[in-house]
Motif scaffolding. Structure first.
Motif, PDB file in Angstrom:
ATOM      1  N   GLN A   1      68.361  38.270  60.401  1.00 11.31           N
ATOM      2  CA  GLN A   1      68.500  38.597  58.976  1.00 11.31           C
ATOM      3  C   GLN A   1      68.456  40.103  58.756  1.00 11.31           C
ATOM      4  OE1 GLN A   1      65.095  36.477  57.422  1.00 11.31           O
ATOM      5  NE2 GLN A   1      66.326  34.671  56.926  1.00 11.31           N
ATOM      6  N   GLY A   2      67.669  40.786  59.574  1.00 11.78           N
ATOM      7  CA  GLY A   2      67.533  42.228  59.514  1.00 11.78           C
ATOM      8  C   GLY A   2      67.063  42.730  60.866  1.00 11.78           C
ATOM      9  N   ILE A   3      67.331  44.002  61.160  1.00  8.97           N
ATOM     10  CA  ILE A   3      67.027  44.565  62.479  1.00  8.97           C
ATOM     11  C   ILE A   3      66.276  45.875  62.320  1.00  8.97           C
ATOM     12  CG2 ILE A   3      68.023  45.493  64.617  1.00  8.97           C
ATOM     13  CD1 ILE A   3      70.503  43.698  64.002  1.00  8.97           C
ATOM     14  N   PHE A   4      65.269  46.069  63.174  1.00 13.45           N
ATOM     15  CA  PHE A   4      64.544  47.332  63.242  1.00 13.45           C
ATOM     16  C   PHE A   4      64.455  47.766  64.693  1.00 13.45           C
ATOM     17  CE2 PHE A   4      59.994  49.235  63.226  1.00 13.45           C
ATOM     18  CZ  PHE A   4      60.489  50.528  63.233  1.00 13.45           C
ATOM     19  N   VAL A   5      64.935  48.984  64.984  1.00 10.41           N
ATOM     20  CA  VAL A   5      64.807  49.571  66.322  1.00 10.41           C
ATOM     21  C   VAL A   5      63.855  50.752  66.212  1.00 10.41           C
ATOM     22  CG1 VAL A   5      65.979  50.617  68.279  1.00 10.41           C
ATOM     23  CG2 VAL A   5      67.131  48.844  66.959  1.00 10.41           C
ATOM     24  N   GLY A   6      62.711  50.641  66.865  1.00 17.10           N
ATOM     25  CA  GLY A   6      61.669  51.657  66.751  1.00 17.10           C
ATOM     26  C   GLY A   6      61.874  52.835  67.679  1.00 17.10           C
ATOM     27  N   GLY A   7      61.046  53.850  67.474  1.00 16.62           N
ATOM     28  CA  GLY A   7      61.126  55.071  68.263  1.00 16.62           C
ATOM     29  C   GLY A   7      60.421  54.951  69.608  1.00 16.62           C
TER      30      GLY A   7
ATOM     31  N   THR B   1      64.326  54.262  63.584  1.00 14.61           N
ATOM     32  CA  THR B   1      63.465  55.438  63.494  1.00 14.61           C
ATOM     33  C   THR B   1      63.483  56.153  64.836  1.00 14.61           C
ATOM     34  OG1 THR B   1      61.443  54.232  64.124  1.00 14.61           O
ATOM     35  CG2 THR B   1      61.943  54.385  61.779  1.00 14.61           C
ATOM     36  N   SER B   2      63.580  57.478  64.805  1.00 14.25           N
ATOM     37  CA  SER B   2      63.505  58.298  66.013  1.00 14.25           C
ATOM     38  C   SER B   2      64.540  57.860  67.055  1.00 14.25           C
ATOM     39  CB  SER B   2      62.076  58.259  66.567  1.00 14.25           C
ATOM     40  OG  SER B   2      61.898  59.172  67.603  1.00 14.25           O
ATOM     41  N   ALA B   3      64.124  57.266  68.158  1.00 12.95           N
ATOM     42  CA  ALA B   3      65.079  56.799  69.166  1.00 12.95           C
ATOM     43  C   ALA B   3      66.049  55.779  68.578  1.00 12.95           C
ATOM     44  CB  ALA B   3      64.339  56.183  70.353  1.00 12.95           C
ATOM     45  N   GLY B   4      65.550  54.950  67.669  1.00 12.11           N
ATOM     46  CA  GLY B   4      66.405  53.977  67.001  1.00 12.11           C
ATOM     47  C   GLY B   4      67.408  54.617  66.074  1.00 12.11           C
ATOM     48  N   SER B   5      67.176  55.878  65.717  1.00 14.14           N
ATOM     49  CA  SER B   5      68.148  56.656  64.943  1.00 14.14           C
ATOM     50  C   SER B   5      69.114  57.394  65.861  1.00 14.14           C
ATOM     51  CB  SER B   5      67.416  57.659  64.045  1.00 14.14           C
ATOM     52  OG  SER B   5      66.663  56.980  63.072  1.00 14.14           O
ATOM     53  N   ASN B   6      68.596  57.900  66.965  1.00  9.10           N
ATOM     54  CA  ASN B   6      69.456  58.573  67.948  1.00  9.10           C
ATOM     55  C   ASN B   6      70.648  57.710  68.345  1.00  9.10           C
ATOM     56  OD1 ASN B   6      68.793  61.262  68.826  1.00  9.10           O
ATOM     57  ND2 ASN B   6      66.845  60.471  69.581  1.00  9.10           N
ATOM     58  N   ILE B   7      70.427  56.413  68.519  1.00  7.64           N
ATOM     59  CA  ILE B   7      71.490  55.551  69.015  1.00  7.64           C
ATOM     60  C   ILE B   7      72.555  55.254  67.963  1.00  7.64           C
ATOM     61  CG2 ILE B   7      70.004  54.483  70.752  1.00  7.64           C
ATOM     62  CD1 ILE B   7      69.899  51.976  68.946  1.00  7.64           C
ATOM     63  N   CYS B   8      72.317  55.668  66.724  1.00  7.71           N
ATOM     64  CA  CYS B   8      73.314  55.445  65.666  1.00  7.71           C
ATOM     65  C   CYS B   8      74.443  56.466  65.721  1.00  7.71           C
ATOM     66  CB  CYS B   8      72.654  55.495  64.299  1.00  7.71           C
ATOM     67  SG  CYS B   8      71.460  54.178  64.026  1.00  7.71           S
ATOM     68  N   GLY B   9      74.216  57.591  66.384  1.00  5.52           N
ATOM     69  CA  GLY B   9      75.225  58.634  66.480  1.00  5.52           C
ATOM     70  C   GLY B   9      76.265  58.338  67.549  1.00  5.52           C
ATOM     71  N   LEU B  10      77.133  59.314  67.767  1.00  7.78           N
ATOM     72  CA  LEU B  10      78.205  59.144  68.753  1.00  7.78           C
ATOM     73  C   LEU B  10      77.661  59.089  70.176  1.00  7.78           C
ATOM     74  CD1 LEU B  10      80.859  61.578  67.235  1.00  7.78           C
ATOM     75  CD2 LEU B  10      80.778  59.083  67.039  1.00  7.78           C
ATOM     76  N   THR B  11      76.647  59.918  70.455  1.00  7.47           N
ATOM     77  CA  THR B  11      75.988  59.906  71.765  1.00  7.47           C
ATOM     78  C   THR B  11      74.503  60.212  71.547  1.00  7.47           C
ATOM     79  OG1 THR B  11      76.147  62.286  72.296  1.00  7.47           O
ATOM     80  CG2 THR B  11      78.082  60.917  72.797  1.00  7.47           C
ATOM     81  N   ILE B  12      73.725  60.085  72.623  1.00  9.74           N
ATOM     82  CA  ILE B  12      72.300  60.433  72.541  1.00  9.74           C
ATOM     83  C   ILE B  12      72.031  61.815  73.126  1.00  9.74           C
ATOM     84  CG2 ILE B  12      71.571  58.032  72.605  1.00  9.74           C
ATOM     85  CD1 ILE B  12      70.754  58.570  75.602  1.00  9.74           C
ATOM     86  N   ASN B  13      73.069  62.627  73.295  1.00  6.99           N
ATOM     87  CA  ASN B  13      72.927  63.922  73.955  1.00  6.99           C
ATOM     88  C   ASN B  13      72.092  64.930  73.173  1.00  6.99           C
ATOM     89  OD1 ASN B  13      75.364  62.564  75.040  1.00  6.99           O
ATOM     90  ND2 ASN B  13      75.503  64.355  76.349  1.00  6.99           N
ATOM     91  N   THR B  14      71.761  64.632  71.927  1.00  6.48           N
ATOM     92  CA  THR B  14      70.932  65.553  71.149  1.00  6.48           C
ATOM     93  C   THR B  14      69.525  65.000  70.909  1.00  6.48           C
ATOM     94  OG1 THR B  14      72.006  64.679  69.147  1.00  6.48           O
ATOM     95  CG2 THR B  14      72.830  66.763  70.028  1.00  6.48           C
ATOM     96  N   THR B  15      69.113  64.055  71.734  1.00  5.46           N
ATOM     97  CA  THR B  15      67.729  63.587  71.684  1.00  5.46           C
ATOM     98  C   THR B  15      66.788  64.665  72.224  1.00  5.46           C
ATOM     99  OG1 THR B  15      66.184  61.901  72.462  1.00  5.46           O
ATOM    100  CG2 THR B  15      67.943  62.502  73.972  1.00  5.46           C
ATOM    101  N   ASN B  16      65.518  64.581  71.826  1.00  2.00           N
ATOM    102  CA  ASN B  16      64.502  65.501  72.349  1.00  2.00           C
ATOM    103  C   ASN B  16      63.759  64.917  73.554  1.00  2.00           C
ATOM    104  OD1 ASN B  16      64.897  67.295  70.057  1.00  2.00           O
ATOM    105  ND2 ASN B  16      63.764  65.788  68.851  1.00  2.00           N
TER     106      ASN B  16
END
Length: 235
Positions: free
Chosen positions: A83-89, A121-136
């Protein structure tokens, strides 16, 4: 139609887990009884069960149930019926590696495009972009690819920090690292400060929260955008 909240962080200083977002999430998940939680990023090496319990405690405050994807024998089916999804950091590389290992990247894309509400949130937000190359994050595992969901037409840098002029730290700033990224890549990068998020409805992308965001475009000087700014044209 995509319905997403892409947040810089799960916790801001002096606040409990997801507390600063709970009012927004009450409306965002208003038609959802149970949220499917993806705990793969495992902050600090926490177990999937312990991480899921943390999410359960937070969402119980707004009357929502949470079930971890690791509790299902068929994670693809869990996504398709969520019904809904949450991907945490946590660690973005660990998260992406596990998503690829379970062959969930395309399924996650599909259900979000079909309209399943998604919170990252955090890592779960990173994966929404084109790549994860700008993660910390440190690359502690090596996923098959740095390409992820491409649900927004740019990269994201959650937890964006401004240079502190009083700091004695002589290492690279976040801005310097993103400039290094642009020496090899051309897509824009949105620097999301703590407590800020992107609200996505279909192709509409709006900056939310109290703080401005810092935008990095290839061969351009970085610039600030105010909360409430429409970022749909950033490509």
């Amino acid at each position: 139609m995509k319905q997403m909240i892409i947040a810089s962080t799960s916790t801001i200083h002096g606040s409990g887990y997801l507390n600063y977002l709970l009012e927004e999430l009450t409306f965002f998940f208003k038609d959802v009884d149970t949220i499917l939680f993806i705990p793969y990023a495992r902050p600090g090496g926490i177990s999937h069960d312990a991480y899921t319990k943390k999410a359960q405690e937070a969402f119980s405050e707004i009357g929502k149930k949470v079930k971890g994807i690791h509790e299902f024998t068929n994670p693809k089916e869990a996504l398709n019926t969520a019904q809904g999804i949450f991907v945490g950091g946590g660690n973005t590389f660990v998260l992406v590696n596990q998503l690829y290992k379970n062959n969930l990247i395309s399924t996650l894309q599909e259900v979000i495009f079909k309209g399943t509400p998604y919170l990252g949130t955090s890592a779960g937000s990173n994966i929404c972009g084109l790549t994860i190359n700008t993660t910390n994050d440190m690359p502690i595992v090596y996923p098959p690819s740095f390409k992820t969901l491409a649900l927004v037409p740019f990269n994201i840098n959650p937890h964006y920090l401004d240079p502190d002029p009083s700091s004695k730290h002589m290492g690279e700033t976040r801005e310097t690292r993103i400039q290094e990224f642009h020496a090899f890549n051309s897509q824009p990068v949105v620097g999301l400060r703590e407590g800020s998020w992107l609200k996505v409805n279909g192709e509409n992308i709006v900056l939310k929260g109290e703080l401005d965001a810092r935008i990095f475009e290839y061969n351009k000087a970085p610039y600030e955008v105010e909360t409430g700014t429409d970022l749909s044209g950033l490509k």
